[in-house]
Design an enzyme around this catalytic site. Structure first.
Site, mmCIF file in Angstrom:
data_model
loop_
_atom_site.group_PDB
_atom_site.id
_atom_site.type_symbol
_atom_site.label_atom_id
_atom_site.label_comp_id
_atom_site.label_asym_id
_atom_site.label_seq_id
_atom_site.Cartn_x
_atom_site.Cartn_y
_atom_site.Cartn_z
ATOM 1 N N THR A 189 0.789 -1.151 -0.136
ATOM 2 C CA THR A 189 0.152 0.085 0.115
ATOM 3 C C THR A 189 0.895 1.266 0.024
ATOM 4 O O THR A 189 2.121 1.048 0.296
ATOM 5 C CB THR A 189 -0.753 0.172 1.147
ATOM 6 O OG1 THR A 189 0.097 0.223 2.346
ATOM 7 C CG2 THR A 189 -1.896 -1.165 1.387
ATOM 8 N N GLU A 334 -5.712 -4.171 -0.076
ATOM 9 C CA GLU A 334 -5.959 -5.356 0.818
ATOM 10 C C GLU A 334 -6.844 -5.972 0.478
ATOM 11 O O GLU A 334 -7.022 -7.101 1.127
ATOM 12 C CB GLU A 334 -6.075 -4.793 2.369
ATOM 13 C CG GLU A 334 -4.875 -4.132 3.006
ATOM 14 C CD GLU A 334 -4.736 -2.447 2.763
ATOM 15 O OE1 GLU A 334 -5.225 -2.175 1.656
ATOM 16 O OE2 GLU A 334 -4.103 -1.743 3.681
ATOM 17 N N LYS A 443 -13.600 17.149 12.237
ATOM 18 C CA LYS A 443 -14.395 17.095 13.222
ATOM 19 C C LYS A 443 -14.715 18.517 13.814
ATOM 20 O O LYS A 443 -13.830 19.174 14.143
ATOM 21 C CB LYS A 443 -13.844 16.428 14.659
ATOM 22 C CG LYS A 443 -14.157 14.798 14.229
ATOM 23 C CD LYS A 443 -13.447 13.943 15.501
ATOM 24 C CE LYS A 443 -13.694 12.342 15.206
ATOM 25 N NZ LYS A 443 -12.547 11.668 15.971
ATOM 26 N N TRP A 448 -18.990 14.950 13.013
ATOM 27 C CA TRP A 448 -18.298 14.785 11.686
ATOM 28 C C TRP A 448 -18.755 15.397 10.215
ATOM 29 O O TRP A 448 -19.897 15.252 10.217
ATOM 30 C CB TRP A 448 -18.150 13.225 11.507
ATOM 31 C CG TRP A 448 -17.158 12.350 12.542
ATOM 32 C CD1 TRP A 448 -16.649 13.146 13.542
ATOM 33 C CD2 TRP A 448 -16.768 11.125 12.465
ATOM 34 N NE1 TRP A 448 -16.206 12.068 14.272
ATOM 35 C CE2 TRP A 448 -16.258 10.902 13.485
ATOM 36 C CE3 TRP A 448 -17.190 9.988 11.536
ATOM 37 C CZ2 TRP A 448 -15.546 9.692 13.812
ATOM 38 C CZ3 TRP A 448 -16.730 8.958 11.679
ATOM 39 C CH2 TRP A 448 -15.789 8.584 12.922
HETATM 40 P P1 ADP Z 1 -3.296 3.055 -1.664
HETATM 41 O O1 ADP Z 1 -1.960 2.353 -1.708
HETATM 42 O O2 ADP Z 1 -3.412 4.601 -2.350
HETATM 43 O O3 ADP Z 1 -3.938 3.199 -0.326
HETATM 44 P P2 ADP Z 1 -5.505 1.632 -2.408
HETATM 45 O O4 ADP Z 1 -6.309 1.406 -3.716
HETATM 46 O O5 ADP Z 1 -5.204 0.478 -1.656
HETATM 47 O O6 ADP Z 1 -4.053 2.364 -2.606
HETATM 48 O O7 ADP Z 1 -6.620 2.664 -1.585
HETATM 49 C C1 ADP Z 1 -7.697 2.167 -1.035
HETATM 50 C C2 ADP Z 1 -8.426 3.459 -0.513
HETATM 51 O O8 ADP Z 1 -8.805 4.218 -1.552
HETATM 52 C C3 ADP Z 1 -9.881 3.010 -0.054
HETATM 53 O O9 ADP Z 1 -9.559 2.554 1.299
HETATM 54 C C4 ADP Z 1 -10.650 4.493 -0.020
HETATM 55 O O10 ADP Z 1 -10.211 5.170 0.967
HETATM 56 C C5 ADP Z 1 -10.133 5.021 -1.247
HETATM 57 N N1 ADP Z 1 -11.073 4.524 -2.271
HETATM 58 C C6 ADP Z 1 -11.139 3.605 -3.183
HETATM 59 N N2 ADP Z 1 -12.098 3.704 -3.989
HETATM 60 C C7 ADP Z 1 -12.852 4.512 -3.728
HETATM 61 C C8 ADP Z 1 -14.176 5.132 -4.053
HETATM 62 N N3 ADP Z 1 -14.762 4.876 -5.031
HETATM 63 N N4 ADP Z 1 -14.585 6.341 -3.436
HETATM 64 C C9 ADP Z 1 -13.966 6.730 -2.155
HETATM 65 N N5 ADP Z 1 -12.941 6.348 -1.807
HETATM 66 C C10 ADP Z 1 -12.330 5.182 -2.595
#
Ligand code: ADP
Length: 548
Positions: A189, A334, A443, A448
């Site tokens: 990640t 993940e 916040k 929120w």
């Molecule tokens: P990184 O390595 O940038 O964390 P990921 O693709 O694993 O790459 O990131 C996952 C995160 O991206 C999610 O937990 C969420 O916060 C955000 N995310 C993914 N798809 C969406 C979506 N359609 N809308 C909002 N947030 C998203």
């Protein structure tokens, strides 16, 4: 009593065997890193993946070895994935957009034994090589004629390398057999906070995830489809498309290094692409290009948008102006990465378009194999009423149960739930809406505020290209929202215009206290708005309301 069915391990290389036998002449078209368009077939990819696998074994690589790839989406990258997996190796995708320090950290943490890289990254690899002591073979993914003039030890051209391997005429006979739970792929990640963490996929999880992705109410992949994964293989497995497309024999179009709107448009048109997938920033660039040129999208049928929230206005433009169905998807590294997809259900058929759009703007519902719940801070489950929001937790056969080498244990609980770090609502039909990353939520006076919802609305303003909302210190409310805007080229709008546009669309107390105009919003290596950097930029920002 056990069932009496065959124990046929779910191994990733069986996918390419299947494709090369039953869809042998189906094309895989790539924009090569060297420049020209390259055409091959699943049959050929299967044969070359075998060679690659055999060549690795001849050089002494073995089960469990991590083999890095730093490469664009091309036919060679596909061959490398299947070839590495087929000998029990673990393909480890490195995201070249990360900082060099992070790449060194990741390669060393993974103890990569070899690195396959595109020549685009040759100067970067030359710089990194001395700091990656475990890597003992470098394969430049090109032919000898295009081998770059760099000082990289133990360097071989990909075409020479696979020529070292033997070809086998019968797909399926040569691969090594092992348990389906054997590790197959590794992806870190991006680690916006702390060090990047490794997610270690198994053969089983990748195969199941491919099935999951292909389902009709997920990506609805068919043999007749021509699929363009703009989303890179180095970003969360190209959203399963490298597995799901060969499973059904869809034609694949790989964009190589050119991901700008005009280049993507060219491939969509010349290859008659029916399904494509990428993060919203890519589509922003494509839509701007289309607006400029007046081009339409006559062949494209569906576009998958995820990775960050897809604005309602983007869905509407694709669907109304270009007649392309949008599937908004959410997921994460993940989760292999698919978590939810925003396809509509039967009972929504007769809804007016605006109501359908309400559902499509949500992040979608989970396919079979993903369990979801939301909890409060004490881990109490919250109602699925579309209103309560809390921490989103998931589990399933394609969800990580831990990070590589035991990092980040606090994200996993005993019951097997993984805390996504997202804050969300779930409605009674299972449609999930992300309101924020837990660390980005504002916040204000103990309540929120969803930054994503405000951003989504703000980009609906005709002059706004991109929007980000961050919390800024406030003496009375702790934090208040600041709306940061990038205007479209040649357009203008004032603070008052923007606030007036939002007025009535969100709760009064969600209204940003100020609007800041910038020329660019920073993005992470995976195309997300880099809120940490924005918060740093505006750390000392004095809101006009601060004196109240
Ligand atoms: P990184 O390595 O940038 O964390 P990921 O693709 O694993 O790459 O990131 C996952 C995160 O991206 C999610 O937990 C969420 O916060 C955000 N995310 C993914 N798809 C969406 C979506 N359609 N809308 C909002 N947030 C998203």
């Amino acid at each position: 009593m056990l069932g009496q069915m065959q124990d046929w391990p779910l191994l990733v290389h069986r996918i390419i065997d299947h494709a090369s036998l039953y869809h042998h002449d189906r094309e895989v078209v790539s924009r090569s890193v060297e420049g020209p368009i390259h055409r091959t077939t699943y049959g050929e990819i299967g044969r070359r993946a075998h060679r690659l696998s055999n060549a690795l074994q001849k050089r002494g690589f073995k089960l469990g070895d991590r083999i890095g790839t730093m490469a664009w989406n091309t036919w060679r990258h596909l061959e490398a994935w299947y070839g590495i997996a087929g000998m029990g190796g673990i393909y480890h995708t490195l995201n070249p957009r990360l900082f060099p320090d992070q790449l060194v950290y990741i390669a060393n943490h993974a103890e990569d034994r070899a690195l396959f890289f595109d020549i685009t990254f040759a100067p970067l690899v030359e710089k990194l090589a001395p700091q990656m002591p475990t890597v003992r073979l470098y394969v430049a993914m090109t032919d000898r004629a295009h081998l770059p003039d760099v000082k990289i030890p133990n360097l071989v051209a990909y075409e020479d390398f696979i020529a070292e391997g033997d070809e086998h005429p019968f797909p399926g006979r040569e691969w090594t057999e092992f348990d389906e739970n054997t590790a197959c792929g590794l992806c870190y990640t991006s680690g916006t906070t702390g060090n990047p963490k490794g997610v270690l996929y198994s053969h089983r999880s990748n195969v199941l995830h491919g099935f999951m992705a292909a389902q009709p109410d997920a990506m609805c992949l068919r043999n007749a489809d021509t699929v363009l994964p703009v989303v890179p293989m180095f970003h969360a497995n190209a959203w399963a498309l490298a597995f799901a497309a060969p499973m059904v024999g869809s034609k694949l179009v790989m964009p190589g290094p050119k991901l700008d709107g005009a280049s993507i448009y060219e491939l969509l048109e010349t290859e008659k692409v029916s399904l494509t997938a990428a993060v919203p920033t890519v589509w922003l660039s494509l839509l701007q290009d289309l607006e400029k040129t007046g081009n339409m999208l006559p062949h494209l049928n569906r576009v998958l948008i995820g990775g960050s929230a897809c604005p309602r206005s983007m869905i509407e433009t694709f669907e109304k102006k270009y007649e392309v169905t949008v599937v908004h998807a959410w997921g994460m590294t993940e989760m292999s990465p698919l978590g939810t997809l925003g396809t509509l259900k039967a009972k929504m058929d007769d809804l007016p378009y605006d109501k359908k759009l309400d559902y499509k703007t949500k992040q979608g519902h989970p396919p079979f194999g993903v369990e979801m719940k939301i909890t409060d801070d004490e881990n109490g489950e919250l109602p699925r009423d579309g209103k309560a929001f809390g921490r989103l937790k998931v589990r399933g056969p394609c969800v990580a149960k831990g990070y590589f080498r035991g990092d980040g244990v606090s994200s996993f609980d005993e019951a097997g739930w993984f805390d996504t770090g997202d804050v969300a609502t779930i409605d009674p039909d299972g449609y999930m809406t992300i309101t924020d990353r837990a660390k980005d939520v504002i916040k204000s006076g103990g309540e929120w505020i969803s930054t994503i919802e405000i951003e989504n609305l703000a980009v609906g303003h005709p002059a706004v290209a991109e929007a980000a909302v961050i919390g800024v210190r406030h003496p009375k409310w702790d934090e208040r929202p600041l709306l940061v805007i990038v205007l479209k080229q040649g357009q203008s709008a004032s603070r008052e215009d923007i606030l007036k546009y939002l007025d009535g669309k969100i709760a009064k107390w969600w209204m940003p206290d100020d609007v800041a105009f910038v020329s660019e919003i920073p993005h992470t290596a995976t195309g997300k708005i880099q809120k940490i950097t924005l918060r740093e930029t505006f750390a000392g920002y004095r809101l006009p309301t601060a004196a109240e």
